[in-house]
Design a protein around this motif. Sequence first.
Motif, PDB file in Angstrom:
ATOM      1  N   GLY A 156      -4.930  -4.343 -45.603  1.00 26.37           N
ATOM      2  CA  GLY A 156      -5.008  -5.353 -46.636  1.00 26.37           C
ATOM      3  C   GLY A 156      -4.600  -6.721 -46.116  1.00 26.37           C
ATOM      4  O   GLY A 156      -4.594  -6.973 -44.907  1.00 26.37           O
ATOM      5  N   ILE A 157      -4.257  -7.596 -47.067  1.00 29.38           N
ATOM      6  CA  ILE A 157      -3.941  -8.991 -46.757  1.00 29.38           C
ATOM      7  C   ILE A 157      -2.636  -9.381 -47.442  1.00 29.38           C
ATOM      8  O   ILE A 157      -2.455  -9.129 -48.639  1.00 29.38           O
ATOM      9  CB  ILE A 157      -5.069  -9.928 -47.243  1.00 29.38           C
ATOM     10  CG1 ILE A 157      -6.362  -9.665 -46.465  1.00 29.38           C
ATOM     11  CG2 ILE A 157      -4.654 -11.393 -47.113  1.00 29.38           C
ATOM     12  CD1 ILE A 157      -7.579 -10.363 -47.041  1.00 29.38           C
ATOM     13  N   GLY A 175      -0.632  -3.069 -40.234  1.00 29.11           N
ATOM     14  CA  GLY A 175      -2.082  -3.061 -40.357  1.00 29.11           C
ATOM     15  C   GLY A 175      -2.655  -4.168 -41.215  1.00 29.11           C
ATOM     16  O   GLY A 175      -3.844  -4.134 -41.559  1.00 29.11           O
ATOM     17  N   PHE A 176      -1.829  -5.168 -41.537  1.00 29.11           N
ATOM     18  CA  PHE A 176      -2.250  -6.224 -42.448  1.00 29.11           C
ATOM     19  C   PHE A 176      -2.669  -7.495 -41.709  1.00 29.11           C
ATOM     20  O   PHE A 176      -2.233  -7.760 -40.595  1.00 29.11           O
ATOM     21  CB  PHE A 176      -1.121  -6.549 -43.442  1.00 29.11           C
ATOM     22  CG  PHE A 176      -1.047  -5.559 -44.558  1.00 29.11           C
ATOM     23  CD1 PHE A 176      -1.477  -5.884 -45.824  1.00 29.11           C
ATOM     24  CD2 PHE A 176      -0.577  -4.268 -44.330  1.00 29.11           C
ATOM     25  CE1 PHE A 176      -1.437  -4.958 -46.846  1.00 29.11           C
ATOM     26  CE2 PHE A 176      -0.542  -3.331 -45.346  1.00 29.11           C
ATOM     27  CZ  PHE A 176      -0.970  -3.682 -46.614  1.00 29.11           C
ATOM     28  N   ARG A 177      -3.528  -8.264 -42.381  1.00 31.73           N
ATOM     29  CA  ARG A 177      -3.814  -9.636 -41.974  1.00 31.73           C
ATOM     30  C   ARG A 177      -3.027 -10.577 -42.886  1.00 31.73           C
ATOM     31  O   ARG A 177      -2.589 -10.191 -43.967  1.00 31.73           O
ATOM     32  CB  ARG A 177      -5.307  -9.951 -42.089  1.00 31.73           C
ATOM     33  CG  ARG A 177      -6.098  -9.705 -40.817  1.00 31.73           C
ATOM     34  CD  ARG A 177      -6.310  -8.264 -40.523  1.00 31.73           C
ATOM     35  NE  ARG A 177      -7.221  -8.055 -39.403  1.00 31.73           N
ATOM     36  CZ  ARG A 177      -7.724  -6.882 -39.067  1.00 31.73           C
ATOM     37  NH1 ARG A 177      -7.394  -5.787 -39.764  1.00 31.73           N
ATOM     38  NH2 ARG A 177      -8.543  -6.753 -38.037  1.00 31.73           N
ATOM     39  N   LEU A 255     -13.358  -9.120 -43.328  1.00 34.18           N
ATOM     40  CA  LEU A 255     -14.207  -7.938 -43.492  1.00 34.18           C
ATOM     41  C   LEU A 255     -13.447  -6.670 -43.112  1.00 34.18           C
ATOM     42  O   LEU A 255     -13.512  -5.653 -43.819  1.00 34.18           O
ATOM     43  CB  LEU A 255     -15.464  -8.073 -42.634  1.00 34.18           C
ATOM     44  CG  LEU A 255     -16.420  -9.217 -42.985  1.00 34.18           C
ATOM     45  CD1 LEU A 255     -17.575  -9.267 -41.985  1.00 34.18           C
ATOM     46  CD2 LEU A 255     -16.954  -9.090 -44.402  1.00 34.18           C
ATOM     47  N   ALA A 256     -12.711  -6.732 -42.005  1.00 34.64           N
ATOM     48  CA  ALA A 256     -11.951  -5.563 -41.563  1.00 34.64           C
ATOM     49  C   ALA A 256     -10.804  -5.250 -42.507  1.00 34.64           C
ATOM     50  O   ALA A 256     -10.556  -4.085 -42.842  1.00 34.64           O
ATOM     51  CB  ALA A 256     -11.430  -5.808 -40.147  1.00 34.64           C
ATOM     52  N   ALA A 257     -10.085  -6.268 -42.958  1.00 35.92           N
ATOM     53  CA  ALA A 257      -8.930  -6.057 -43.832  1.00 35.92           C
ATOM     54  C   ALA A 257      -9.314  -5.418 -45.152  1.00 35.92           C
ATOM     55  O   ALA A 257      -8.568  -4.584 -45.690  1.00 35.92           O
ATOM     56  CB  ALA A 257      -8.215  -7.379 -44.089  1.00 35.92           C
TER      57      ALA A 257
END
Length: 263
Positions: A156-157, A175-177, A255-257
């Motif tokens: 996620g973000i 694993g976040f942006r 897009l990946a997040a």
Amino acid sequence: MFSAPGEDCALIDSHCHLDAPELDAIRDAAVAEARAAGVGRIVVPAVAVSNFDSTLAMRERYGCPIAFGLHPIYVDTHLDDHLGQLDAAIVAHKPVAVGEIGLDFYLPELDAKRQETLFVEQLKLARRHDLPVILHVRRSQDRVLKYLREQKVESGIAHAFNGSEQQAGAFLRQGFRLGFGGAMTYSGSRRIRTLAATLPLSAIVLETDSPDIRPQWAQGWPNRPANVAAFAAELAALRGIPFCEVARATTANTLAALGMPSR
């Protein structure tokens, strides 16, 4: 200010409250302006059950990716059965994420315990539906990270990131942006500008939080999704790299997040 970049330099506004009343009179123009500036997609997160329908309308009218969530600032309006309504909306409408959710410890009048209860339950929904989350993390980075780890939510973000370098690293390891936008345009925002310049480019997504978090040059009127192009230019200048490199990277990161297709 900007001519529209080519398709390979297209941008995404990863966080825009396009359904907000402040944009009612200018919404069509704001979307057209954003598209002309090369902002190909605008992600619209909900903040309460009461605006799920208006959020969905943004997808129907403009093709916006959407998210459904219960925002911590409105904790006093969220009822227990709203979690069930959120669950049903996710099943019925297939959003790209659960959001905007999180914790806000900036406003002392907000019930922290109630916020945490709702946040954990929404993280459980994200896990159940295999969705990323869009996070509100105002003065709450460490506690948000605690619950992400406990609930094993790993995509996620972290919207409008304003934490330390160490906290940024912890979100990246989870694993976040991290979302950057209008605050990055103020010369006095030294920590944010330093993080924008020095974090791995793979960590960063661009956002407006329109109509909020106005950039330095537009403090007197609502923020607009077209400003993502200006934020990309600001980020490129801070990092000393070409605009299109920023555009390609931040688009790929979003897009990946959010698990979104490239087309």
